[in-house]
Scaffold this motif. Structure first.
Motif, PDB file in Angstrom:
ATOM      1  N   SER A  42       0.717  -1.430  -0.022  1.00 16.65           N
ATOM      2  CA  SER A  42      -0.116  -0.016   0.023  1.00 16.65           C
ATOM      3  C   SER A  42       0.670   1.218   0.106  1.00 16.65           C
ATOM      4  CB  SER A  42      -1.084  -0.082   1.341  1.00 16.65           C
ATOM      5  OG  SER A  42      -1.641  -1.143   1.257  1.00 16.65           O
ATOM      6  N   PHE A  43       2.141   1.167  -0.074  1.00 18.26           N
ATOM      7  CA  PHE A  43       2.991   2.368   0.195  1.00 18.26           C
ATOM      8  C   PHE A  43       3.174   3.004  -1.570  1.00 18.26           C
ATOM      9  CE2 PHE A  43       7.450   4.146  -0.020  1.00 18.26           C
ATOM     10  CZ  PHE A  43       7.345   5.156   0.755  1.00 18.26           C
ATOM     11  N   SER A  44       2.920   4.223  -1.521  1.00 14.44           N
ATOM     12  CA  SER A  44       2.993   4.770  -2.833  1.00 14.44           C
ATOM     13  C   SER A  44       2.996   6.321  -2.456  1.00 14.44           C
ATOM     14  CB  SER A  44       2.078   4.451  -4.029  1.00 14.44           C
ATOM     15  OG  SER A  44       0.835   4.987  -3.526  1.00 14.44           O
ATOM     16  N   VAL A  45       3.632   7.049  -3.370  1.00 11.08           N
ATOM     17  CA  VAL A  45       3.552   8.387  -3.138  1.00 11.08           C
ATOM     18  C   VAL A  45       2.131   9.027  -3.201  1.00 11.08           C
ATOM     19  CG1 VAL A  45       4.488  10.828  -4.122  1.00 11.08           C
ATOM     20  CG2 VAL A  45       6.048   8.998  -3.751  1.00 11.08           C
ATOM     21  N   ARG A  46       1.478   8.523  -4.149  1.00  8.00           N
ATOM     22  CA  ARG A  46       0.075   8.803  -3.966  1.00  8.00           C
ATOM     23  C   ARG A  46      -0.674   8.609  -2.730  1.00  8.00           C
ATOM     24  NH1 ARG A  46      -3.049  10.146  -8.206  1.00  8.00           N
ATOM     25  NH2 ARG A  46      -1.418   9.828  -9.844  1.00  8.00           N
ATOM     26  N   ASN A  47      -0.613   7.345  -2.274  1.00 10.77           N
ATOM     27  CA  ASN A  47      -1.249   6.978  -1.091  1.00 10.77           C
ATOM     28  C   ASN A  47      -0.745   8.273   0.268  1.00 10.77           C
ATOM     29  OD1 ASN A  47      -2.906   5.092  -2.177  1.00 10.77           O
ATOM     30  ND2 ASN A  47      -1.842   3.402  -1.610  1.00 10.77           N
ATOM     31  N   LEU A  48       0.541   8.188   0.062  1.00  8.50           N
ATOM     32  CA  LEU A  48       1.153   8.912   1.118  1.00  8.50           C
ATOM     33  C   LEU A  48       0.616  10.491   0.965  1.00  8.50           C
ATOM     34  CD1 LEU A  48       3.181   9.306   3.424  1.00  8.50           C
ATOM     35  CD2 LEU A  48       4.918   9.862   1.650  1.00  8.50           C
ATOM     36  N   ALA A  49       0.231  10.823  -0.146  1.00 10.70           N
ATOM     37  CA  ALA A  49      -0.274  12.075  -0.592  1.00 10.70           C
ATOM     38  C   ALA A  49      -1.724  12.338   0.372  1.00 10.70           C
ATOM     39  CB  ALA A  49      -0.180  12.555  -1.883  1.00 10.70           C
ATOM     40  N   LYS A  50      -2.370  11.196   0.065  1.00  9.69           N
ATOM     41  CA  LYS A  50      -3.797  11.112   0.512  1.00  9.69           C
ATOM     42  C   LYS A  50      -3.899  11.165   2.076  1.00  9.69           C
ATOM     43  CE  LYS A  50      -5.839   8.506  -3.137  1.00  9.69           C
ATOM     44  NZ  LYS A  50      -6.364   7.032  -3.703  1.00  9.69           N
ATOM     45  N   THR A  51      -2.713  10.597   2.701  1.00  2.00           N
ATOM     46  CA  THR A  51      -2.707  10.400   4.124  1.00  2.00           C
ATOM     47  C   THR A  51      -2.232  11.840   4.739  1.00  2.00           C
ATOM     48  OG1 THR A  51      -2.101   8.135   4.140  1.00  2.00           O
ATOM     49  CG2 THR A  51      -1.378   9.597   5.987  1.00  2.00           C
ATOM     50  N   LEU A  52      -1.332  12.418   4.044  1.00  2.00           N
ATOM     51  CA  LEU A  52      -0.964  13.863   4.446  1.00  2.00           C
ATOM     52  C   LEU A  52      -1.847  15.148   4.001  1.00  2.00           C
ATOM     53  CD1 LEU A  52       2.800  13.415   3.733  1.00  2.00           C
ATOM     54  CD2 LEU A  52       1.817  13.715   5.837  1.00  2.00           C
ATOM     55  N   GLU A  53      -2.849  14.685   3.039  1.00  2.00           N
ATOM     56  CA  GLU A  53      -3.803  15.560   2.441  1.00  2.00           C
ATOM     57  C   GLU A  53      -3.232  16.716   1.610  1.00  2.00           C
ATOM     58  OE1 GLU A  53      -6.020  17.079   5.785  1.00  2.00           O
ATOM     59  OE2 GLU A  53      -7.383  15.143   5.806  1.00  2.00           O
ATOM     60  N   CYS A  54      -2.380  16.232   1.040  1.00  2.00           N
ATOM     61  CA  CYS A  54      -1.524  17.018   0.023  1.00  2.00           C
ATOM     62  C   CYS A  54      -1.524  16.506  -1.479  1.00  2.00           C
ATOM     63  CB  CYS A  54      -0.184  17.304   0.451  1.00  2.00           C
ATOM     64  SG  CYS A  54       0.761  16.051   0.322  1.00  2.00           S
ATOM     65  N   TYR A  55      -1.092  17.208  -2.413  1.00  2.00           N
ATOM     66  CA  TYR A  55      -0.621  16.710  -3.469  1.00  2.00           C
ATOM     67  C   TYR A  55       0.638  15.960  -3.680  1.00  2.00           C
ATOM     68  CZ  TYR A  55      -4.552  19.725  -5.055  1.00  2.00           C
ATOM     69  OH  TYR A  55      -5.944  20.416  -5.203  1.00  2.00           O
ATOM     70  N   PRO A  56       0.696  15.059  -4.581  1.00  2.00           N
ATOM     71  CA  PRO A  56       2.124  14.367  -4.555  1.00  2.00           C
ATOM     72  C   PRO A  56       3.133  15.062  -4.862  1.00  2.00           C
ATOM     73  CG  PRO A  56       0.349  13.151  -5.570  1.00  2.00           C
ATOM     74  CD  PRO A  56      -0.168  14.308  -5.517  1.00  2.00           C
ATOM     75  N   THR A  57       2.996  16.191  -5.654  1.00  2.00           N
ATOM     76  CA  THR A  57       3.875  17.282  -5.997  1.00  2.00           C
ATOM     77  C   THR A  57       4.686  17.926  -4.656  1.00  2.00           C
ATOM     78  OG1 THR A  57       2.309  19.070  -6.615  1.00  2.00           O
ATOM     79  CG2 THR A  57       3.379  17.546  -8.127  1.00  2.00           C
ATOM     80  N   ALA A  58       3.939  18.038  -3.706  1.00  2.00           N
ATOM     81  CA  ALA A  58       4.361  18.601  -2.454  1.00  2.00           C
ATOM     82  C   ALA A  58       5.396  17.655  -1.986  1.00  2.00           C
ATOM     83  CB  ALA A  58       3.071  18.977  -1.583  1.00  2.00           C
TER      84      ALA A  58
END
Length: 244
Positions: A42-58
């Motif tokens: 389940s680890f991906s930058v996209r899923n991490l971005a959802k967790t942090l409530e930010c865009y992947p570019t951040a």
């Protein structure tokens, strides 16, 4: 018009709103927590971005790629692995292996990232490298033999623990059912030792288990492994009688 979200900002909950900027420490901490709780699958930058409530570019504002993010995670996990250099070389190696295993046991899902992925080389721990070289030099290794011994130490440190905390398959129940049938398939005339020991090995021995070290620690085997490794290095240092 809604305010645009910059690279380091989270997505706001309302138009024109944004929360404080992220930090690398916050990103790495959240990534490690995601791996701990959800697993590597389940680890991906996209899923991490959802967790942090930010865009992947951040996230990419703070780390150039997923691979370097993994290196940062490994650095955090192994932050306290290097033992005190005042220890003798044998005890230093024993402590190194033990502290590495203890660090991984707290974050078992990280083990495959270190053991089977060269991206972990991006997490260069100069203290670890220097410590291992210094202690092996203290033991008596020199030049090419020192480099070979160093490689053996790193491989030994990572190898057993990576196998012990290997990633679980998605169908653990099916694997368990298949392995529990092993004793009935053993021909004692061909595999007498296995026939005798299989009931005790099932679920707790390499190749015959369906849980990893997080649920079924292999403490005794690990202790044997470390002592065998240290003893092997001592033997490598001993003079060859034929050359004396």
């Amino acid at each position: 018009m809604a305010k645009k979200t910059t690279s380091g900002q989270r997505r706001g909950k309302g138009a024109g709103q944004s929360t404080p900027e992220l930090s690398k420490a916050q990103i790495v901490d959240s990534a490690l927590r995601l791996i701990d709780e959800k697993g590597l699958q389940s680890f991906s930058v996209r899923n991490l971005a959802k967790t942090l409530e930010c865009y992947p570019t951040a996230i990419y504002w703070y780390t150039p790629s997923r691979y370097f993010l993994i290196a940062e995670i490994i650095t955090v996990v192994l932050a306290d692995v290097v033992p005190d250099l005042s220890l003798g070389w044998q005890d230093w190696l024993r402590a190194l292996f033990r502290r590495y295993r203890e660090a991984i046991s707290k974050h078992p899902n990280v083990a495959p990232l270190i053991g089977v992925n060269l991206v972990s080389n991006a997490a260069v721990d100069l203290d670890l490298i220097e410590g291992a070289l210094a202690k092996l030099h203290e033991a008596g290794f020199r030049d090419e033999a020192l480099i070979n011994a160093y490689n053996a130490v790193i491989g030994g440190m990572v190898g057993f623990t990576t196998q012990e905390f290997a990633m679980l398959p998605p169908d653990v129940e099916e694997l368990e059912a298949n392995l529990k049938d092993v004793p009935q398939r053993i021909d004692s005339s061909q595999h007498p030792h296995l026939a005798q020991l299989a009931p005790r090995m099932l679920g707790s021995a390499f190749i015959l288990r369906w849980q990893n070290g997080a649920a079924q620690p292999m403490d005794g085997a690990f202790a044997t492994y470390v002592e065998a490794f240290v003893t092997g290095l001592e033997a490598a240092l001993a003079p060859n009688p034929s050359q004396v």
